[in-house]
Structure formats: C-alpha cells, structure tokens
Design a protein around this motif. Structure first.
Motif, PDB file in Angstrom:
ATOM      1  N   LYS A   1       0.739  -1.275  -0.021  1.00  0.00           N
ATOM      2  CA  LYS A   1       0.079   0.115  -0.053  1.00  0.00           C
ATOM      3  C   LYS A   1       0.900   1.312   0.089  1.00  0.00           C
ATOM      4  CE  LYS A   1      -3.683  -2.186   2.744  1.00  0.00           C
ATOM      5  NZ  LYS A   1      -4.624  -2.362   3.766  1.00  0.00           N
ATOM      6  N   ALA A   2       1.986   1.208   0.173  1.00  0.00           N
ATOM      7  CA  ALA A   2       3.116   2.315   0.253  1.00  0.00           C
ATOM      8  C   ALA A   2       4.345   1.705  -0.117  1.00  0.00           C
ATOM      9  CB  ALA A   2       3.151   2.898   1.609  1.00  0.00           C
ATOM     10  N   LYS A   3       5.324   2.610  -0.569  1.00  0.00           N
ATOM     11  CA  LYS A   3       6.706   2.170  -0.999  1.00  0.00           C
ATOM     12  C   LYS A   3       7.549   1.913   0.674  1.00  0.00           C
ATOM     13  CE  LYS A   3       7.793   4.632  -5.022  1.00  0.00           C
ATOM     14  NZ  LYS A   3       8.690   5.636  -5.676  1.00  0.00           N
ATOM     15  N   SER A   4       8.197   1.001   0.756  1.00  0.00           N
ATOM     16  CA  SER A   4       9.062   0.642   1.804  1.00  0.00           C
ATOM     17  C   SER A   4      10.168   1.733   2.095  1.00  0.00           C
ATOM     18  CB  SER A   4       9.849  -0.538   1.539  1.00  0.00           C
ATOM     19  OG  SER A   4      10.909  -0.919   2.583  1.00  0.00           O
ATOM     20  N   TYR A   5      10.221   2.004   3.491  1.00  0.00           N
ATOM     21  CA  TYR A   5      11.251   2.912   3.886  1.00  0.00           C
ATOM     22  C   TYR A   5      12.539   2.598   3.270  1.00  0.00           C
ATOM     23  CZ  TYR A   5       8.384   5.166   7.547  1.00  0.00           C
ATOM     24  OH  TYR A   5       7.250   6.118   8.181  1.00  0.00           O
ATOM     25  N   THR A   6      13.438   3.678   3.287  1.00  0.00           N
ATOM     26  CA  THR A   6      14.671   3.395   2.793  1.00  0.00           C
ATOM     27  C   THR A   6      15.761   3.024   3.751  1.00  0.00           C
ATOM     28  OG1 THR A   6      15.135   5.942   3.054  1.00  0.00           O
ATOM     29  CG2 THR A   6      14.420   5.355   1.029  1.00  0.00           C
ATOM     30  N   ASN A   7      16.963   3.390   3.790  1.00  0.00           N
ATOM     31  CA  ASN A   7      17.994   3.165   4.604  1.00  0.00           C
ATOM     32  C   ASN A   7      18.097   1.552   4.773  1.00  0.00           C
ATOM     33  OD1 ASN A   7      18.698   3.720   7.927  1.00  0.00           O
ATOM     34  ND2 ASN A   7      20.121   4.422   6.655  1.00  0.00           N
TER      35      ASN A   7
ATOM     36  N   THR B   1      17.711  -2.160   2.036  1.00  0.00           N
ATOM     37  CA  THR B   1      18.638  -2.663   1.399  1.00  0.00           C
ATOM     38  C   THR B   1      19.170  -4.083   2.233  1.00  0.00           C
ATOM     39  OG1 THR B   1      19.999  -1.295   3.239  1.00  0.00           O
ATOM     40  CG2 THR B   1      19.869  -0.270   1.214  1.00  0.00           C
ATOM     41  N   GLY B   2      18.294  -4.604   2.647  1.00  0.00           N
ATOM     42  CA  GLY B   2      18.726  -6.094   2.838  1.00  0.00           C
ATOM     43  C   GLY B   2      18.058  -6.629   4.232  1.00  0.00           C
ATOM     44  N   LEU B   3      17.908  -5.658   5.246  1.00  0.00           N
ATOM     45  CA  LEU B   3      17.336  -5.815   6.550  1.00  0.00           C
ATOM     46  C   LEU B   3      15.694  -5.443   6.593  1.00  0.00           C
ATOM     47  CD1 LEU B   3      18.603  -7.079   8.837  1.00  0.00           C
ATOM     48  CD2 LEU B   3      19.036  -4.820   9.924  1.00  0.00           C
ATOM     49  N   ASP B   4      15.161  -5.646   5.366  1.00  0.00           N
ATOM     50  CA  ASP B   4      13.711  -5.231   5.196  1.00  0.00           C
ATOM     51  C   ASP B   4      12.905  -5.914   5.946  1.00  0.00           C
ATOM     52  OD1 ASP B   4      15.722  -5.032   2.892  1.00  0.00           O
ATOM     53  OD2 ASP B   4      13.936  -4.573   1.661  1.00  0.00           O
ATOM     54  N   GLY B   5      12.081  -5.109   6.923  1.00  0.00           N
ATOM     55  CA  GLY B   5      11.092  -5.600   7.750  1.00  0.00           C
ATOM     56  C   GLY B   5      11.643  -5.628   9.428  1.00  0.00           C
ATOM     57  N   HIS B   6      12.819  -5.693   9.789  1.00  0.00           N
ATOM     58  CA  HIS B   6      13.174  -5.714  11.114  1.00  0.00           C
ATOM     59  C   HIS B   6      12.514  -4.605  11.982  1.00  0.00           C
ATOM     60  CE1 HIS B   6      16.500  -2.465  11.715  1.00  0.00           C
ATOM     61  NE2 HIS B   6      16.145  -2.423  10.485  1.00  0.00           N
ATOM     62  N   VAL B   7      12.609  -3.176  11.474  1.00  0.00           N
ATOM     63  CA  VAL B   7      11.864  -2.392  12.107  1.00  0.00           C
ATOM     64  C   VAL B   7      10.456  -2.462  12.694  1.00  0.00           C
ATOM     65  CG1 VAL B   7      11.250   0.168  12.299  1.00  0.00           C
ATOM     66  CG2 VAL B   7      13.500  -0.339  11.887  1.00  0.00           C
TER      67      VAL B   7
ATOM     68  N   MET C   1      16.551   3.838   9.928  1.00  0.00           N
ATOM     69  CA  MET C   1      15.827   2.256  10.176  1.00  0.00           C
ATOM     70  C   MET C   1      16.981   1.431  10.774  1.00  0.00           C
ATOM     71  SD  MET C   1      12.958   2.927   9.231  1.00  0.00           S
ATOM     72  CE  MET C   1      12.313   4.719   8.949  1.00  0.00           C
ATOM     73  N   TRP C   2      17.545   1.936  11.789  1.00  0.00           N
ATOM     74  CA  TRP C   2      18.705   1.201  12.527  1.00  0.00           C
ATOM     75  C   TRP C   2      18.066   0.287  13.319  1.00  0.00           C
ATOM     76  CZ3 TRP C   2      20.205   6.584  14.538  1.00  0.00           C
ATOM     77  CH2 TRP C   2      20.470   7.461  13.659  1.00  0.00           C
ATOM     78  N   CYS C   3      18.995  -0.665  13.641  1.00  0.00           N
ATOM     79  CA  CYS C   3      18.516  -1.655  14.804  1.00  0.00           C
ATOM     80  C   CYS C   3      18.161  -0.861  16.117  1.00  0.00           C
ATOM     81  CB  CYS C   3      19.567  -2.739  15.167  1.00  0.00           C
ATOM     82  SG  CYS C   3      21.171  -1.891  15.393  1.00  0.00           S
TER      83      CYS C   3
ATOM     84  N   ASP D   1      20.684  11.589   7.925  1.00  0.00           N
ATOM     85  CA  ASP D   1      19.918  11.038   6.640  1.00  0.00           C
ATOM     86  C   ASP D   1      19.726   9.569   6.521  1.00  0.00           C
ATOM     87  OD1 ASP D   1      22.365   9.983   6.087  1.00  0.00           O
ATOM     88  OD2 ASP D   1      23.043  11.679   4.973  1.00  0.00           O
ATOM     89  N   ASP D   2      19.406   8.988   5.461  1.00  0.00           N
ATOM     90  CA  ASP D   2      19.010   7.787   5.156  1.00  0.00           C
ATOM     91  C   ASP D   2      20.327   7.112   4.589  1.00  0.00           C
ATOM     92  OD1 ASP D   2      19.041   8.711   2.507  1.00  0.00           O
ATOM     93  OD2 ASP D   2      17.242   7.745   2.045  1.00  0.00           O
ATOM     94  N   SER D   3      21.578   7.516   4.613  1.00  0.00           N
ATOM     95  CA  SER D   3      22.780   6.740   4.053  1.00  0.00           C
ATOM     96  C   SER D   3      23.048   5.729   5.106  1.00  0.00           C
ATOM     97  CB  SER D   3      23.959   7.757   4.058  1.00  0.00           C
ATOM     98  OG  SER D   3      23.963   8.387   5.462  1.00  0.00           O
ATOM     99  N   ARG D   4      23.885   4.653   4.404  1.00  0.00           N
ATOM    100  CA  ARG D   4      24.122   3.520   5.125  1.00  0.00           C
ATOM    101  C   ARG D   4      24.668   3.719   6.524  1.00  0.00           C
ATOM    102  NH1 ARG D   4      25.052  -0.014   8.219  1.00  0.00           N
ATOM    103  NH2 ARG D   4      25.750  -1.822   7.842  1.00  0.00           N
ATOM    104  N   MET D   5      25.521   4.601   6.609  1.00  0.00           N
ATOM    105  CA  MET D   5      26.166   5.058   7.729  1.00  0.00           C
ATOM    106  C   MET D   5      25.857   6.167   8.471  1.00  0.00           C
ATOM    107  SD  MET D   5      27.834   2.128   8.556  1.00  0.00           S
ATOM    108  CE  MET D   5      29.077   2.790  10.069  1.00  0.00           C
ATOM    109  N   GLY D   6      24.501   6.463   8.274  1.00  0.00           N
ATOM    110  CA  GLY D   6      24.112   7.970   8.852  1.00  0.00           C
ATOM    111  C   GLY D   6      24.020   7.785  10.243  1.00  0.00           C
TER     112      GLY D   6
END
Length: 790
Positions: A76-82, A86-92, A397-399, A556-561
């Motif tokens: 129903k919407a686009k997934s969040y980024t970050n 990029t591979g950990l989709d759904g953990h949040v 969207m970090w752990c 921001d939504d960079s990998r190491m933000g």
C-alpha cells in the motif's frame, strides 16, 4: 538453582494466561503487569511521551511493505529506505509490534492499539499467503528459505542476517499477545514457532550450528516462551537446537572468550539461555547466563552502563580503543543487557542487578533519545570531545531505532516487583503501582535525582499486613539510608539481598519517606587505565564543550548515517584531571550554587581554559560535544604535556598558515564538500582517525581560488606495507607511492610537489587529486589530504 514461576514471559514481563507447574523451589517473584504501573511526571514520563510522538510519525504501511512484497501481496506504500530497503527489510516492523504493545500497556494510547491491530491484521494476511507459518520481509524470502530447508545453509551468508531480521517479528508477535491479549498475535506466534520447529527438525544439528555463527537474534528465547505457553516439549527441544554451542559451552565452564566478539550478536543468545533455564531447570544454561552477565558488567562495561566499541566487546585488559574510537557503546547492547538483568533478578532478587539496571537506565537508555525532538542514538562515544547522532522517523531504520522505540515505552517495567507477600521497590521513579491481588495501591513521589529522597504513600489497601522491600543502593554510604514512617524513624537493617524490609499492618494514608544521600566519586575504566568518569549517586556526569564542527546531528538515510563521522578533536586538547590523588578526585568537585546536579571542577581540570567547565548529568546533554572520561595526570606529568601542547599549538598555527585546503579522508562532510568520487573504495578508523583507501581509485576536488597551492601532503600510518598506488592531479601523474612498512608505528606525512605545468593549466585554481591503486594492490590508508602553499 533458583527457578522462578515458569509462566512469566521474561522480555515483556507480563504473565500469560496459560500455566505450567512452577518448580518446587520457585520463589514466585514477578514483575507487575506494565498496565498496572503508571508513570508520574518525571524525565521518564516525558521520554515516554516523546517516544509516542515518534512512533506515530511512522507510517505502518511503509513498515509493512516488505512483508507484503515477500508474501506476493500488493503493498500500500513504498518501503522505507536506509536499512529497510537494502537487505534488512522488515526488522523495524517487528520492533514496532513490541513498541506499540508496550506503549498501549504503559501509556494507554488508543492510537497505539489501533496501529498494533492494523499491523497484526496485515501481517496475518502475509502469514496466510505464505502458507507455512513464516512471516518476514527478508528480500527473496521464498527462495532463501527453500534453499535453507534443502540444507544449503550457506545461503544465509548471502543475505543480511536474515534470522536476526525475522527474530524481531517473532518476538513482536509474542509481545503483542502477552501485553494486549491479542488472540490474533497468539495464533500467529504459535504458527511462526512451528515454522522454526520444522526447520530445527529438518536440518542436522551441525547445519543449525553453522547457521548460528551468523547474527541471528535469540529465537531460542521465544521458543522457550512457547513451551511455557503451551506445555509442548517440541518448542523446548527447538529452543535447545537454536542455542549457539560455541558461545554457550565456554560460559558453562566460566570461561571468558568474549574479546572482540560482536557484542549484540551474543547478548540475545544468552537471554535465550536464561529463558531455557527458567522453564526447564537447566543449571548449566543458568550458570552460563550468570557468568556472562558478571563478565560483561564487571569487566566490559563503562560508566554509563554500556559496552562495546565499533560494536565489538573490548579486550578486558585494554580499553584504549574505547577512548580513541568514535563508535562507542551501542544502545541495542544495553537494551538487551537490561532484558538479561531482569531475568536474572527475577530468580535472584539481589540489589546488585538493580544497581546495574539503574545505572544503565539513567545514563545510557534515558540519554539515548532526544528529549524534545525525538530520535534515537546508535553509538554513544566515550571518546572525549565527540558527539552523538539522532535518528529521524522518515530516514533512519537502524536496529537502535527499533529497540529505541521499545526502550522509552517500558520505563514502568522494573520499578516494582512482588511475590506473595512482598512488594519490592527497585527504582526511584515517580509512579503508582496497583497490586490487584492485595487490593493495594502504592504511590511513589519524588524529584530524584535532583533531590536525594523518595516517598511512598499507601493510597489504597485491603490486605493489611505485607512487606515493602526498599532497595538499598550501592552508591549510598553504609548506614546512610534513612527511613521514616508517618514521620517516625524506622530502624533500618540492610538485608543480605541489599533490600530493607518494612513489614507492618498498613493503613490507607501511611507514608514512608526514604533519604537517599548520594556520594560523588570518580571511577576509572574497567582496565584501570588513567581515564576517570565522575559519578554522583547513580548519575554519570559530563562536561559540555560546545557544538563546533558538528556537520550533522539528525541522520539522513545513508548506510552509515548513524555514525558520528564529523571532525575528531585531538585527545591532547581535551580537558584533563590533574591531581596527586591516587584513588578518588571527588574532593575537588563542588556543587554550584542553586543549580541542582551541577558541579564545578575548578582546581582539578586543566588546561586553564577549562576551569569554568561545569559537570551536569549526561542524560541532559544533547546536541553538544561532551567529555565523560577525563585523562588523569599528576602535576609532574602534566607539565610535560603542557610543553608538548605548546609545541603542538605553535606547529598547528604554522601549518594552518601554510594550508590552502585540507580534507580529512573518510569523514562524510569533508569528503562531500570536496566532491568525492570513487570506485571500489572503503573507509575505516585507526586509533580514532578515519581514513579512506581503494582497490580501485578515489578523488577529491581541492579548492585553490587564489592559485597558491604547490604541494600535496598526505598522512599515512608508518607500519603499512605492500601498498602501491599513483597520485594524479587533474589527470596528470605526479608521483608513485610504494609503502614498505619501515616508517615506524606512528602517523607520518609525505609531501608531493605538483609540477608547475599542471598548476599553470588548472582552470580557476581547480585541482582534482586522484589516488589510483596499482594492479594487484590497494592504495594506502590515507588519513588526510592537505594542499600547501609554496
């Protein structure tokens, strides 16, 4: 072994409705249902409210998108980024289930419950569509798990920690049931558990242990919970199967093999060991959990209650990297250590567990959320003069965002506990507890830690006689804690468990006042090196030193933000303690006027420019550089340091005058400002200094508006060897570098003159410097690129 009543689900602290028999020696200690403990105004209540706003700023449909995608259903919407695309989709999304359930139970938020039910309904559609009990957002789930069920366990390594990812959903379903009674969540939890059981019976024990080498959270905990819930031993068998023997076995033998292991990979495993022990009576698993806790808390934990640098456990005998690195204790580690502490306390209600819990709660967890804007901290640097980065709901969207939403929704969890006739007061947080079985309501009021006392009032009682057990904290001097009941002194006796028992026939309106005089002390690093923190009672104090050169505070939504990658201030320029005291420098630390919890360090802190610095509680420090650990020197050693500082400052001034432009390689903002381009390049940190290298190449655009530049100066580490690369300026070769490791073990610089013909052809002073690895080699780690005048 002291086993506790087996139906208490450890990580969420509420009693499930199904029961299995308790062990004969079970003390029956439980936490109160979180819905029966209400926070009153305090920093914790404020943090809960800020957390709720953050949670409601998130879009459930974006969190659900990975689950729907993997179930073959339209999103129903686009997934969040970050990390979420990029591979950990759904953990949040998994953490979000727990956080919503906690917030509803603790805060009563109707919107939290509405969102939780919506998330559960949508996830049920996903689980039904998958058809096998699985529900997760791991990219390529069907293909991945099909391969794993065939025995191709190597497929796990080709994804970003997939078991860790789905463990968050598994735990979230459990928590949604236990905290809100949702039958939808209960049924989904059991079905997902059956999926784990099927996997554990399909693979060989050796294949499972191979999988468990990769970070996987702690599904052994939830499987043990399912055994407690259903009584079906297949779940307990699976819990044992999902227990990582390479970590378990040394702990069972009281062997510390934790040096440089990834910290948050291990802690959830041990929570699972403890949960298995509690539901099965397994003494070896219980011992493993206790030994792990004692080792981490007593040998690997810094003042704030956190552990790890660059996510790894420090070597127990060397905490130098805790000072030099900018990636300090990770909040997830402490989140999980508090879960483990809770489990251990419930089987052995001694104050030592709560002393650690309190220290970590105030100084790491409470401090890890921005108090007004919201946002969670991943790394809390212990490096003097560094700072922290906060998350944002739409970018981060970090752990530590997932666990962060949980952290600030469950402050009511550990304030109180009870058995049949005792009410334990563990924490001094303003709150009301409703002991329904006894018809007792107890209200705690205070402004602790700003005032050194608390009070409890019996606002309702039907039971008459029972015992209030008040914790006697380790930070109070012997015989310092005082108790009055209705204004009359009570004879205090500190019991072996570190609590004071107040037994009487209670009446409505009875009031207990407890004086909690706090001491100020200095505390060294766990390796006893010469860095000291100041602790007042349980509160870690810090000095703010300004917010200069902080490029980003909200990620921001960079990998190491999540990493605070701005300028690293030299350690030799930080405030130091200078005294001849061999143990405690607290005599120099004095309260400041009418400012609560504010202290002067005059006469202790040097150089002179820092004499006006004040110490304040670290949990109040935000958007600033800070110092928690102060280097400790004697007057004699400081004289040497002062001379060195003077020489360094003179050299720095000369260098600044000769510099046209400078880039601190590996740092996000300086590289961005200089239009970095790269191919097959990476960054890292050595001795607190960031660097960049490449198997391919990288380049920067240097600024030379006045055409003054003449030389490129590069900074290397002396022991690098077998590194060969070329230096080009404006695509013209200016030098070949071959490092052979013969320049000692310190940082050193080399100057490379830029040919006159290259400079003469530069348009508008533009100089692009490029570092290209020779074939079969890599560039050196380059720490600094400086353009110097003639």
């Amino acid at each position: 072994m002291k086993a506790f009543f087996a139906i208490a689900l450890i990580s969420c602290s509420l009693t499930v409705k199904a029961q299995i028999p308790s062990k004969p020696d079970a003390p029956g200690l439980k936490l109160f249902p979180i819905k029966d403990v209400h926070l009153l105004p305090s920093p914790f209540k404020s943090a809960e409210s800020v957390d709720l706003k953050y949670m409601l700023a998130m879009d459930p449909d974006r969190l659900l998108a990975p689950f729907l995608r993997e179930a073959g259903l339209p999103a129903k919407a686009k997934s969040y980024t970050n990390w979420e695309n990029t591979g950990l989709d759904g953990h949040v999304g998994g953490h979000y289930l727990t956080a919503l359930a906690l917030m509803y139970a603790s805060n009563g938020s109707p919107e939290a419950l509405k969102r939780l039910n919506y998330m559960l309904d949508e996830l049920k559609r996903c689980q039904d569509a998958n058809g096998d009990g699985y529900v997760g957002g791991v990219p390529g789930s069907k293909e991945l798990w099909a391969e794993v069920f065939k025995g191709n366990v190597g497929a796990i390594g080709k994804k970003w920690v997939p078991f860790y990812n789905i463990h968050k959903t598994f735990a979230g379903l459990r928590d949604a049931y236990v905290l809100t009674g949702s039958q939808t969540a209960k049924n989904m939890f059991i079905k997902f558990g059956d999926w784990f059981v099927k996997l554990s019976t399909t693979l060989t024990p050796e294949q499972l242990q191979t999988i468990l080498r990769t970070e996987h959270g702690g599904p052994n905990e939830e499987l043990a919970d399912l055994y407690a819930l259903t009584g079906d031993k297949k779940y307990l068998t699976a819990a044992y199967s999902f227990s990582h023997k390479a970590i378990l076995e040394p702990l069972e033998k009281d062997e510390d093999k934790l040096d440089n292991l990834h910290a948050n990979t291990q802690i959830p495993k041990v929570i699972g060991f403890k949960r298995i022990a509690d539901v099965s009576g397994d003494n070896q698993y219980d011992e493993a959990a206790r030994f792990f806790w004692n080792t981490v808390v007593n040998k690997r934990t810094v003042a704030i209650g956190g552990n790890s640098r660059r996510e790894l456990f420090n070597p127990a005998n060397d905490f130098s990297s805790m000072i030099t690195e900018t990636q300090g204790p990770e909040t997830c580690n402490t989140y999980n250590m508090l879960k483990l502490t809770e489990a251990l306390f419930l089987t052995d209600a001694t104050s030592g567990y709560m002393d650690f819990y309190e220290r970590a709660l105030y100084n790491h967890i409470l401090s890890s959320q921005h108090p007004t804007k919201g946002g969670f901290v991943y790394f809390t640097p212990m490096r003097p003069g560094h700072y922290r980065i906060y998350s944002q709901p739409e970018t981060s969207m970090w752990c530590c965002v997932g666990s962060g939403m949980e952290n600030h929704a469950k402050y009511a969890e550990m304030i109180y506990a009870h058995d049949a006739n005792n009410l334990f007061v563990n924490l001094f947080i303003p709150s009301t507890v409703n002991w329904k079985a006894k018809g007792v309501v107890l209200t705690q009021n205070n402004t602790f830690p700003e005032t050194e006392k608390t009070s409890f009032t019996v606002t309702e009682t039907k039971s008459g006689q029972f015992t209030i057990q008040v914790r006697y904290p380790s930070w109070i001097k012997d015989n310092g804690l005082k108790v009055t009941i209705n204004g009359k002194a009570f004879a205090v006796t500190k019991q072996a468990n570190g609590y004071v028992a107040i037994k009487r026939a209670w009446k409505k309106g009875d009031k207990v006042t407890v004086d909690l005089p706090m001491q100020t002390k200095t505390e060294r690093m766990p390796d006893n090196s010469n860095y000291e923190a100041v602790i007042h009672g349980p509160i870690v104090m810090a000095a703010e030193i300004g917010n200069k050169d902080i490029p980003v505070l909200f990620a921001d939504d960079s990998r190491m933000g999540h990493a605070p990658a701005g300028k690293i201030l030299p350690l030799q320029n930080m405030p130091m303690f200078v005294s001849t005291a061999t143990t405690n420098d607290a005599s120099f630390i004095k309260p400041v006027g009418n400012q609560p919890l504010t202290y002067s360090m005059k006469g202790l802190v040097y150089p002179e420019k820092f004499q006006s610095l004040k110490l304040v509680p670290f949990y109040k420090v935000h958007e600033n550089r800070y110092v928690i650990y102060f280097e400790k020197e004697t007057p004699q050693s400081f004289e040497v340091i002062k001379q060195k500082l003077a020489a360094e400052e003179e050299a720095a001034a000369k260098l600044a005058a000769a510099t046209v432009d400078v880039i601190y390689s590996g740092e996000q903002q300086p590289e961005s400002d200089h239009f970095i381009e790269s191919e097959n390049s990476a960054t890292g940190v050595t001795r607190g200094r960031q660097f960049r290298n490449a198997k391919g190449w990288f380049s920067y655009k240097l600024v030379d508006k006045n055409k003054e530049g003449a030389t490129i100066r590069l900074t290397y580490l002396g022991n690098e060897r077998n590194k060969q690369f070329n230096i080009l300026v404006n695509d013209q070769f200016i030098g070949k570098v071959a490092l052979d490791g013969t320049n000692g073990n310190d940082f050193f610089t080399v100057d490379y003159p830029i040919p006159a013909e290259v400079l003469s052809k530069a348009m508008n002073g533009g100089l692009t410097v490029k570092f290209a690895a020779a074939e079969g080699s890599t560039t050196a780690n380059i720490y600094e690129v400086r353009l110097l005048k003639k």
